[in-house]
Motif scaffolding. Sequence first.
Motif, PDB file in Angstrom:
ATOM      1  N   UNK A  90      10.711 -17.673 -24.923  1.00 21.65           N
ATOM      2  CA  UNK A  90      10.197 -17.954 -26.249  1.00 21.65           C
ATOM      3  C   UNK A  90       9.534 -16.702 -26.810  1.00 21.65           C
ATOM      4  N   UNK A  91       9.833 -16.372 -28.068  1.00 24.90           N
ATOM      5  CA  UNK A  91       9.206 -15.211 -28.685  1.00 24.90           C
ATOM      6  C   UNK A  91       9.114 -15.388 -30.186  1.00 24.90           C
ATOM      7  N   UNK A  92       8.058 -14.809 -30.810  1.00 24.78           N
ATOM      8  CA  UNK A  92       7.893 -14.918 -32.253  1.00 24.78           C
ATOM      9  C   UNK A  92       6.600 -14.262 -32.707  1.00 24.78           C
ATOM     10  N   UNK A  93       6.346 -14.319 -34.018  1.00 21.04           N
ATOM     11  CA  UNK A  93       5.161 -13.671 -34.581  1.00 21.04           C
ATOM     12  C   UNK A  93       3.953 -14.588 -34.627  1.00 21.04           C
ATOM     13  N   UNK A  94       4.171 -15.909 -34.416  1.00 19.79           N
ATOM     14  CA  UNK A  94       3.065 -16.860 -34.482  1.00 19.79           C
ATOM     15  C   UNK A  94       2.833 -17.455 -33.092  1.00 19.79           C
ATOM     16  N   UNK A  95       2.303 -18.660 -33.028  1.00 22.13           N
ATOM     17  CA  UNK A  95       2.017 -19.314 -31.747  1.00 22.13           C
ATOM     18  C   UNK A  95       3.313 -19.777 -31.085  1.00 22.13           C
ATOM     19  N   UNK A  96       3.439 -19.412 -29.830  1.00 23.19           N
ATOM     20  CA  UNK A  96       4.648 -19.743 -29.082  1.00 23.19           C
ATOM     21  C   UNK A  96       4.252 -20.394 -27.753  1.00 23.19           C
ATOM     22  N   UNK A  97       4.963 -21.450 -27.384  1.00 26.86           N
ATOM     23  CA  UNK A  97       4.701 -22.124 -26.101  1.00 26.86           C
ATOM     24  C   UNK A  97       6.020 -22.604 -25.519  1.00 26.86           C
ATOM     25  N   UNK A  98       6.172 -22.420 -24.259  1.00 23.51           N
ATOM     26  CA  UNK A  98       7.373 -22.922 -23.599  1.00 23.51           C
ATOM     27  C   UNK A  98       7.068 -23.293 -22.158  1.00 23.51           C
ATOM     28  N   UNK A  99       7.983 -24.058 -21.573  1.00 21.65           N
ATOM     29  CA  UNK A  99       7.787 -24.496 -20.194  1.00 21.65           C
ATOM     30  C   UNK A  99       9.115 -24.778 -19.521  1.00 21.65           C
ATOM     31  N   UNK A 100       9.125 -24.666 -18.201  1.00 21.67           N
ATOM     32  CA  UNK A 100      10.313 -24.953 -17.397  1.00 21.67           C
ATOM     33  C   UNK A 100       9.931 -25.920 -16.284  1.00 21.67           C
ATOM     34  N   UNK A 145       3.900 -13.993 -28.439  1.00 20.80           N
ATOM     35  CA  UNK A 145       3.672 -14.163 -29.871  1.00 20.80           C
ATOM     36  C   UNK A 145       2.222 -13.864 -30.193  1.00 20.80           C
ATOM     37  N   UNK A 146       1.793 -14.339 -31.344  1.00 31.05           N
ATOM     38  CA  UNK A 146       0.378 -14.184 -31.715  1.00 31.05           C
ATOM     39  C   UNK A 146      -0.497 -14.868 -30.683  1.00 31.05           C
ATOM     40  N   UNK A 147      -0.095 -16.096 -30.298  1.00 27.77           N
ATOM     41  CA  UNK A 147      -0.687 -16.815 -29.173  1.00 27.77           C
ATOM     42  C   UNK A 147       0.471 -17.278 -28.294  1.00 27.77           C
ATOM     43  N   UNK A 148       0.436 -16.946 -27.023  1.00 31.07           N
ATOM     44  CA  UNK A 148       1.555 -17.284 -26.137  1.00 31.07           C
ATOM     45  C   UNK A 148       1.099 -18.074 -24.937  1.00 31.07           C
ATOM     46  N   UNK A 149       1.817 -19.150 -24.637  1.00 32.23           N
ATOM     47  CA  UNK A 149       1.512 -19.985 -23.465  1.00 32.23           C
ATOM     48  C   UNK A 149       2.798 -20.309 -22.740  1.00 32.23           C
ATOM     49  N   UNK A 150       2.783 -20.173 -21.432  1.00 32.54           N
ATOM     50  CA  UNK A 150       3.965 -20.460 -20.607  1.00 32.54           C
ATOM     51  C   UNK A 150       3.548 -21.333 -19.430  1.00 32.54           C
ATOM     52  N   UNK A 151       4.386 -22.313 -19.111  1.00 33.66           N
ATOM     53  CA  UNK A 151       4.107 -23.204 -17.987  1.00 33.66           C
ATOM     54  C   UNK A 151       5.351 -23.443 -17.157  1.00 33.66           C
ATOM     55  N   UNK A 152       5.152 -23.645 -15.875  1.00 39.69           N
ATOM     56  CA  UNK A 152       6.259 -23.826 -14.936  1.00 39.69           C
ATOM     57  C   UNK A 152       5.894 -24.863 -13.899  1.00 39.69           C
ATOM     58  N   UNK A 153       6.853 -25.748 -13.590  1.00 38.04           N
ATOM     59  CA  UNK A 153       6.693 -26.699 -12.490  1.00 38.04           C
ATOM     60  C   UNK A 153       7.981 -26.695 -11.673  1.00 38.04           C
ATOM     61  N   UNK A 154       7.863 -26.471 -10.371  1.00 34.31           N
ATOM     62  CA  UNK A 154       9.014 -26.505  -9.477  1.00 34.31           C
ATOM     63  C   UNK A 154       8.755 -27.438  -8.310  1.00 34.31           C
ATOM     64  N   UNK A 155       9.646 -28.387  -8.107  1.00 37.18           N
ATOM     65  CA  UNK A 155       9.503 -29.367  -7.023  1.00 37.18           C
ATOM     66  C   UNK A 155      10.771 -29.350  -6.177  1.00 37.18           C
TER      67      UNK A 155
END
Length: 293
Positions: free
Chosen positions: A107-117, A161-171
């Motif tokens: 995920x990428x951009x100029x504003x708030x970006x959040x993604x997860x896997x 991005x301006x604010x970036x958050x990334x999350x991951x869960x693996x089971x």
Amino acid sequence: VPTSGIVVPGTEDKRHGFIVSASGRQSLVQVAVTANAGVGKAIKGAVNTVVNNNIVSASARESGAGGKHKSGVASSDDDASHPASRGDIVISAQGITDLKVFTEALQGGSDTQADGAVSVVVFGQTVTALLKGNNKATGTVLVNAVTDNTILNQSASLSGGKNGAAGDIGVLVYKDRTYAELIGNADAADVSVLALSDNTLINAASGIGVSGQSGGSGVAIVTYLLSETMALIGDGTNRYKVNATNDITVQALSSETITADIAGIAGSAITSVAGAVNVLVNGLTVIANIASS
């Protein structure tokens, strides 16, 4: 061991005689990817799930004729005019899996970006080789069960991005049972009961959140392994008799390689928060046993 004959899965030997063989092989690759780039706010994610259950079984059981299995033995054991050629009784089961699961979220951009896997793998396998009844061979009585699996579960998320958050869960949940059992009578030059489990598990996850103001990442993986490997002569209930001119061998061998890797990374000009949780639960049972007759 003869240089010609039937190649038995789970061994590199060639055999003649009474042979029951089951072999299961599979190769699977599953990929889930999501990607996005823009100027506004965006929330994206990728979810990947695999559930796999295998059963491989080879057996020769008792029959109405007394459960007699013979190899290289004349119809009348006392008839010298019909000498027995070399013959084996082989019960062999083999399960082989190569499973790879990849999950990526970008995920990428100029504003708030959040993604997860999120990546979940549930794998189960039972491999059994069973010989019952009355068994007589001039060569080898062999009961052989082999498990050989490689499981990879890999997930990654990247957000910027301006604010970036990334999350991951693996089971990754893995269960296998490998049983080689001789429950009956055996008379041969050699008697061998072998259960072999050789498995490699890799569970890896990473989350990276970078931004100009605030960046955050959270990553968690859970790896669960339960493996049973058993080589048995007799069941402790029924009477049996095993004779060998040379050797009687009972072996249960287990080799489990587990890799659990995790990374949570956050970077920004103002505020950065990162967290990582790694949980590993491991249980092994390995038994080689000759029960009282």
